[in-house]
Structure formats: C-alpha cells, structure tokens
Motif scaffolding. Sequence first.
Motif, PDB file in Angstrom:
ATOM      1  N   ALA A 259     -54.496  28.833 -28.180  1.00 58.81           N
ATOM      2  CA  ALA A 259     -53.599  29.588 -27.290  1.00 58.81           C
ATOM      3  C   ALA A 259     -52.355  28.775 -26.998  1.00 58.81           C
ATOM      4  CB  ALA A 259     -54.308  29.939 -25.987  1.00 58.81           C
ATOM      5  N   LYS A 260     -51.261  29.496 -26.716  1.00 57.72           N
ATOM      6  CA  LYS A 260     -50.039  28.883 -26.200  1.00 57.72           C
ATOM      7  C   LYS A 260     -50.041  29.052 -24.688  1.00 57.72           C
ATOM      8  CE  LYS A 260     -47.146  30.005 -30.241  1.00 57.72           C
ATOM      9  NZ  LYS A 260     -48.164  30.796 -30.988  1.00 57.72           N
ATOM     10  N   VAL A 261     -49.553  28.046 -23.983  1.00 56.18           N
ATOM     11  CA  VAL A 261     -49.503  28.107 -22.521  1.00 56.18           C
ATOM     12  C   VAL A 261     -48.054  27.941 -22.087  1.00 56.18           C
ATOM     13  CG1 VAL A 261     -50.356  27.138 -20.357  1.00 56.18           C
ATOM     14  CG2 VAL A 261     -51.812  27.113 -22.393  1.00 56.18           C
ATOM     15  N   LYS A 262     -47.414  29.042 -21.738  1.00 56.40           N
ATOM     16  CA  LYS A 262     -45.991  29.009 -21.418  1.00 56.40           C
ATOM     17  C   LYS A 262     -45.704  28.229 -20.135  1.00 56.40           C
ATOM     18  CE  LYS A 262     -44.776  33.256 -23.874  1.00 56.40           C
ATOM     19  NZ  LYS A 262     -44.190  34.614 -23.770  1.00 56.40           N
ATOM     20  N   GLU A 263     -46.720  28.119 -19.257  1.00 60.63           N
ATOM     21  CA  GLU A 263     -46.499  27.381 -18.008  1.00 60.63           C
ATOM     22  C   GLU A 263     -46.419  25.878 -18.248  1.00 60.63           C
ATOM     23  OE1 GLU A 263     -49.499  30.724 -16.954  1.00 60.63           O
ATOM     24  OE2 GLU A 263     -48.902  29.529 -18.676  1.00 60.63           O
ATOM     25  N   LEU A 264     -46.941  25.425 -19.373  1.00 60.00           N
ATOM     26  CA  LEU A 264     -46.901  23.995 -19.701  1.00 60.00           C
ATOM     27  C   LEU A 264     -45.771  23.736 -20.682  1.00 60.00           C
ATOM     28  CD1 LEU A 264     -50.695  23.170 -20.190  1.00 60.00           C
ATOM     29  CD2 LEU A 264     -49.209  22.296 -18.377  1.00 60.00           C
ATOM     30  N   LYS A 265     -44.807  22.963 -20.262  1.00 59.71           N
ATOM     31  CA  LYS A 265     -43.675  22.642 -21.125  1.00 59.71           C
ATOM     32  C   LYS A 265     -43.458  21.135 -21.169  1.00 59.71           C
ATOM     33  CE  LYS A 265     -41.028  26.924 -20.599  1.00 59.71           C
ATOM     34  NZ  LYS A 265     -39.716  27.519 -20.215  1.00 59.71           N
ATOM     35  N   GLU A 266     -43.324  20.617 -22.378  1.00 61.00           N
ATOM     36  CA  GLU A 266     -42.958  19.212 -22.531  1.00 61.00           C
ATOM     37  C   GLU A 266     -41.451  19.151 -22.761  1.00 61.00           C
ATOM     38  OE1 GLU A 266     -45.319  15.674 -24.224  1.00 61.00           O
ATOM     39  OE2 GLU A 266     -44.339  16.596 -25.970  1.00 61.00           O
ATOM     40  N   GLU A 267     -40.782  18.297 -21.989  1.00 62.16           N
ATOM     41  CA  GLU A 267     -39.327  18.172 -22.090  1.00 62.16           C
ATOM     42  C   GLU A 267     -38.976  16.847 -22.750  1.00 62.16           C
ATOM     43  OE1 GLU A 267     -38.399  18.593 -17.928  1.00 62.16           O
ATOM     44  OE2 GLU A 267     -38.028  20.738 -18.163  1.00 62.16           O
ATOM     45  N   TYR A 268     -37.819  16.824 -23.393  1.00 61.98           N
ATOM     46  CA  TYR A 268     -37.411  15.655 -24.166  1.00 61.98           C
ATOM     47  C   TYR A 268     -36.012  15.220 -23.737  1.00 61.98           C
ATOM     48  CZ  TYR A 268     -41.257  17.629 -26.765  1.00 61.98           C
ATOM     49  OH  TYR A 268     -42.469  18.154 -27.095  1.00 61.98           O
ATOM     50  N   TYR A 269     -35.882  13.920 -23.487  1.00 62.88           N
ATOM     51  CA  TYR A 269     -34.641  13.377 -22.956  1.00 62.88           C
ATOM     52  C   TYR A 269     -34.216  12.129 -23.729  1.00 62.88           C
ATOM     53  CZ  TYR A 269     -35.704  16.239 -18.840  1.00 62.88           C
ATOM     54  OH  TYR A 269     -35.999  17.281 -17.993  1.00 62.88           O
ATOM     55  N   VAL A 270     -32.900  11.910 -23.742  1.00 59.97           N
ATOM     56  CA  VAL A 270     -32.370  10.601 -24.119  1.00 59.97           C
ATOM     57  C   VAL A 270     -31.849   9.959 -22.839  1.00 59.97           C
ATOM     58  CG1 VAL A 270     -31.833  11.173 -26.499  1.00 59.97           C
ATOM     59  CG2 VAL A 270     -30.130  11.615 -24.746  1.00 59.97           C
ATOM     60  N   ILE A 271     -32.124   8.688 -22.683  1.00 55.70           N
ATOM     61  CA  ILE A 271     -31.730   7.945 -21.481  1.00 55.70           C
ATOM     62  C   ILE A 271     -30.915   6.734 -21.931  1.00 55.70           C
ATOM     63  CG2 ILE A 271     -32.546   6.739 -19.420  1.00 55.70           C
ATOM     64  CD1 ILE A 271     -35.193   8.294 -19.730  1.00 55.70           C
TER      65      ILE A 271
END
Length: 295
Positions: A259-271
């Motif tokens: 299943a896909k879980v739209k409430e769970l999101k991984e975000e990606y950043y450059v710092i």
Amino acid sequence: MSHLNYNHLYYFWMVCKQGSVTKAAEALFLTPQTVTGQIRALEERLNGRLTKRAGRNVEPTELGQLVFKYADKMFGLSYEMLDIVNYSQRENQLFDVGVADALSKNLVSRVLLKAIPDDEGIHLRCFESTHELLLEQLSQHKLDIILSDCPIDSAQSPGLFSVKIGESVMSFFCSGSTAKKSFPAIIEDYKLLIPGSRTAMGRKLMHWFDSQGITPNILGEFDDAALMKAFGANHQAMFVAPTFYSADVLDLPNIQEIAKVKELKEEYYVIFAERMIQHPAVKRICEADFGKLFH
C-alpha cells in the motif's frame, strides 16, 4: 595598543564552539592544559575573564560573549576566504558532500549528477553519517553541502540554510505471500523493518502507527535505507520505502507493494552555509529541477 595574539583568540573561539576545553583540545590536537594556558594569556591581554564553568561545560562570560561575537565573524570570514580560493584555483573544483545515511543511494547519486559541470571539472568527495553529525561538520567548515531528509532551523543555526528539492509518499513492501487482511491491519501480522528512530521518517512512522492504533512488531531498525531494502529482500518481513523508487524495490525477487500511505511523506533537502551560496556546484543543485526525479 599592542598586537593581539590571534592563536590565543582562535583557541578561545574553539572552546566556545565546542563547549568544553577537552573537546576543543581534541579538535586542535593539543592538551587541555595548553588550551587553558593560551586562554589565560588572552584574558591577561584583555584584562578580564572570558569563560566560566557551566556544569561540565564552559560558557563565555559577558566579556567572552563580546569577544566571541567578533572572533566568530573573523574566523568565519577566514574559512570563507579559504573555501573561495580552494574552488576557484583548483583545476577540478573540490566539492565535499555530506550524505545522511537514511537516504537512498540511488536518489543521492541522481541529485549529485546535477552538481557536475559539462566539462566534468569537479572533484566530488562524499561522506556518509547521521544528520546531526553532518551538521556539526558543516558548521566546522569540513563540508560544503549536506543532502538530508531534515531541514535546518536557521534561527537555531545562524548562517546555515536549507532548500527543499523534493518529497515522496511512502509505501509498504513485503517479501513472500501476503495475508488476506486489509491494510493497515495487515501490518500487525508481519515482522517489520523500519527506518531508525534517529531518522525523520522513523519518528514520523511511529507517530503514524499510534494514530492508526497499530502495535508494530519490529524486527529491525535501519539508519541505512539500502541495508533495510536488502534485508527485506532476504527475509519474509514488511518494510517501508519511498514510493518514487518502488520500481527498484519491485525488481527484487518476491517483493510486492502492499500500500501507499499519502500521510507519510519523506522530504529531501540540501543544507549549506551562507558562505557557500556562490559555489558553482551548490548553485547548480539549488537551481536544478528535480520534478521528474520525484514523480
């Protein structure tokens, strides 16, 4: 006014940055006695105490705060000068990148491709560690940029900035046959492999389990996403991975997406630090369009 000994000032600045004489001495490859003696010489020169004890740590006095403020600007500029000289005079631009170990190696490699100029005149050096340790190295001018799943709070870390480059919803995957229960109830029938509690996704996932009333049966926690995926492919367990690279996961034998879980999101950043904003490789990454990558 006689000349100020900048070595003494530098040792004091390092003590303030590290929070203790012992840590500063380790970073400087000196003995604590030597560092203490140099700071005392600076205090005699400035006619006032610069540090005071705070439990096991050291913090600046009121005079020390004033001196540290100026020292921080001075040594920050000196590191900025060295960085600019370094990447402007080398035949191949040196680019030191810190990578949070929670990130997919496939994702990281495709992001870093954007940093490479057309003439490939760059020398990449990649270092992998936790988000917290990488931030410490960035603040010590040992890295040019960080790729992470967490942003930076500029109010807490002045001089550091983060740019979001994308995000992905998360999917649950399983090896072997699946039970006939509906999702998410089916989760409790499996041993789980999840991102470590030190990662942003690991913390988000535990909150999501609580909100769903699920008691997870955790077999393992992994800071390294690639290791978790490999372990999941060789053990009948359920694991979590970003949906956008599900094709890579489903290439593994006997793996299926539950299943896909739209409430769970991984975000990606450059710092990166403010001083690096003009670094050509930093600019290329910050200005790149990663829409197709995260589609």
